[in-house]
Design a protein around this motif. Structure first.
Motif, mmCIF file in Angstrom:
data_model
loop_
_atom_site.group_PDB
_atom_site.id
_atom_site.type_symbol
_atom_site.label_atom_id
_atom_site.label_comp_id
_atom_site.label_asym_id
_atom_site.label_seq_id
_atom_site.Cartn_x
_atom_site.Cartn_y
_atom_site.Cartn_z
ATOM 1 N N ASP A 94 0.814 -1.212 0.000
ATOM 2 C CA ASP A 94 0.000 0.000 0.000
ATOM 3 C C ASP A 94 0.849 1.266 0.000
ATOM 4 O O ASP A 94 0.353 2.346 -0.327
ATOM 5 N N ALA A 95 2.122 1.122 0.382
ATOM 6 C CA ALA A 95 3.010 2.286 0.329
ATOM 7 C C ALA A 95 3.323 2.572 -1.139
ATOM 8 O O ALA A 95 3.808 1.691 -1.859
ATOM 9 N N ASP A 96 3.011 3.793 -1.585
ATOM 10 C CA ASP A 96 3.128 4.121 -3.014
ATOM 11 C C ASP A 96 4.516 3.821 -3.582
ATOM 12 O O ASP A 96 4.640 3.290 -4.684
ATOM 13 N N ALA A 97 5.552 4.164 -2.829
ATOM 14 C CA ALA A 97 6.920 3.973 -3.328
ATOM 15 C C ALA A 97 7.216 2.497 -3.557
ATOM 16 O O ALA A 97 7.827 2.114 -4.565
ATOM 17 N N ARG A 99 4.934 0.112 -3.997
ATOM 18 C CA ARG A 99 4.070 -0.360 -5.094
ATOM 19 C C ARG A 99 4.694 -0.017 -6.452
ATOM 20 O O ARG A 99 4.777 -0.862 -7.345
ATOM 21 N N ASP A 100 5.156 1.225 -6.580
ATOM 22 C CA ASP A 100 5.762 1.648 -7.846
ATOM 23 C C ASP A 100 7.013 0.822 -8.165
ATOM 24 O O ASP A 100 7.210 0.387 -9.302
ATOM 25 N N SER A 116 -3.786 -1.838 -12.798
ATOM 26 C CA SER A 116 -4.878 -1.575 -11.851
ATOM 27 C C SER A 116 -5.269 -2.845 -11.088
ATOM 28 O O SER A 116 -5.935 -2.774 -10.053
ATOM 29 N N ARG A 120 -3.740 -5.745 -5.713
ATOM 30 C CA ARG A 120 -4.955 -5.209 -5.076
ATOM 31 C C ARG A 120 -5.461 -6.235 -4.060
ATOM 32 O O ARG A 120 -6.276 -7.094 -4.384
#
Ligand SMILES: [Zn+2]
Length: 256
Positions: A94-97, A99-100, A116, A120
């Protein structure tokens, strides 16, 4: 995607050409099925969906063993179903960094997935995967990755171990943890305490029987013991350059 191999009644394993990554499918009532770690390429996932369809199986729930890119994949053809993982695993992704970065890793090795649908996941606090099929007990620890969740099917005696208990990989520690070795030992002992294991399915490699399971636990413990002593040592499972590099990194870390 190679054929689904039935390793126990109603439990199927498919093995990807990419790092011998395994997908486990468990048949439930009314043609339902549970899918664990569908892998790896887009072509393999669509072939998996077709193979399930041809057997009359329809995914109703999924489980991801841990928050590494090759274990949190999905494809629209598998349907829209709840996908669960351990809370710590979900929190990591869930941490954007993270995930990216994880998506970037996926793109390097298995491009073309729908971002997408990637990772998830819904946190499952523990207990068992919620569905009407065979009881699927979740065993959560932090070895290899935060919130690493194996699944044990007591009726069939099948342990889906995630990236543990492999015949082709050494223990790969979570080097970002405060105590990688301690976490790994704790995880191994959780798995070793499971009684009634007749088949073990590693995240990468081949399914083993009870003797194979015990042998892998012993080999992994011996590996960790040597690591703790700061020794330079080998392991017959180190057969590829990337494993050699990971091994060297782990040895260096514990020689400090
Ligand atoms: Zn992994």
């Amino acid at each position: 995607m190679p054929a689904l191999t039935e390793i126990a009644a109603g439990i199927y394993v498919a093995t990807s050409e990419f790092m011998l990554t395994t997908t486990t499918v468990v048949a439930g009532p009314d043609c339902s099925c549970l899918v664990i770690d569908p892998a790896v390429t887009v072509a393999e996932l669509t072939a998996l969906a077709a193979a399930l369809d041809s057997r009359g199986l329809r995914p109703v729930v999924a489980w991801s063993t841990h928050p590494h890119w090759d274990h949190v994949l999905w494809h629209a053809s598998l349907g829209k179903v709840p996908r669960f993982a351990a809370p710590a695993a979900v929190a990591v992704l869930d941490a954007d960094a993270v995930r990216d970065a994880t998506i970037l890793e996926m793109e390097e090795s298995a491009p073309g997935h729908d971002h997408s649908l990637f990772g998830r996941l819904t946190p499952l606090p523990g207990g068992a995967v919620p569905w009407d099929g065979p009881r699927a007990e979740v065993i959560v620890h932090d070895a290899h990755a935060p919130g690493h969740g194996a699944v044990f099917f007591p009726d069939a005696g099948v342990l889906v171990a995630g990236d543990m208990c492999s015949d082709v990989e050494i223990p790969l520690l979570d080097m970002r943890a405060d105590d990688p070795l301690g976490d790994y030992r704790a995880g191994l002992s959780r798995l070793g305490a499971v009684t009634g294991v007749r088949r073990v399915v590693p995240g990468h490699g081949h399914a083993g029987d009870n003797a194979g399971f015990r042998g892998r636990l012993a080999a992994d413990s011996a590996y960790l013991d040597a690591l703790a002593r700061g020794e330079s040592f080998g392991d017959p499972r180190i057969t590829e350059d990337w494993l050699r590099a990971e091994h060297d990194k782990q040895v260096r870390y514990y020689r400090r």
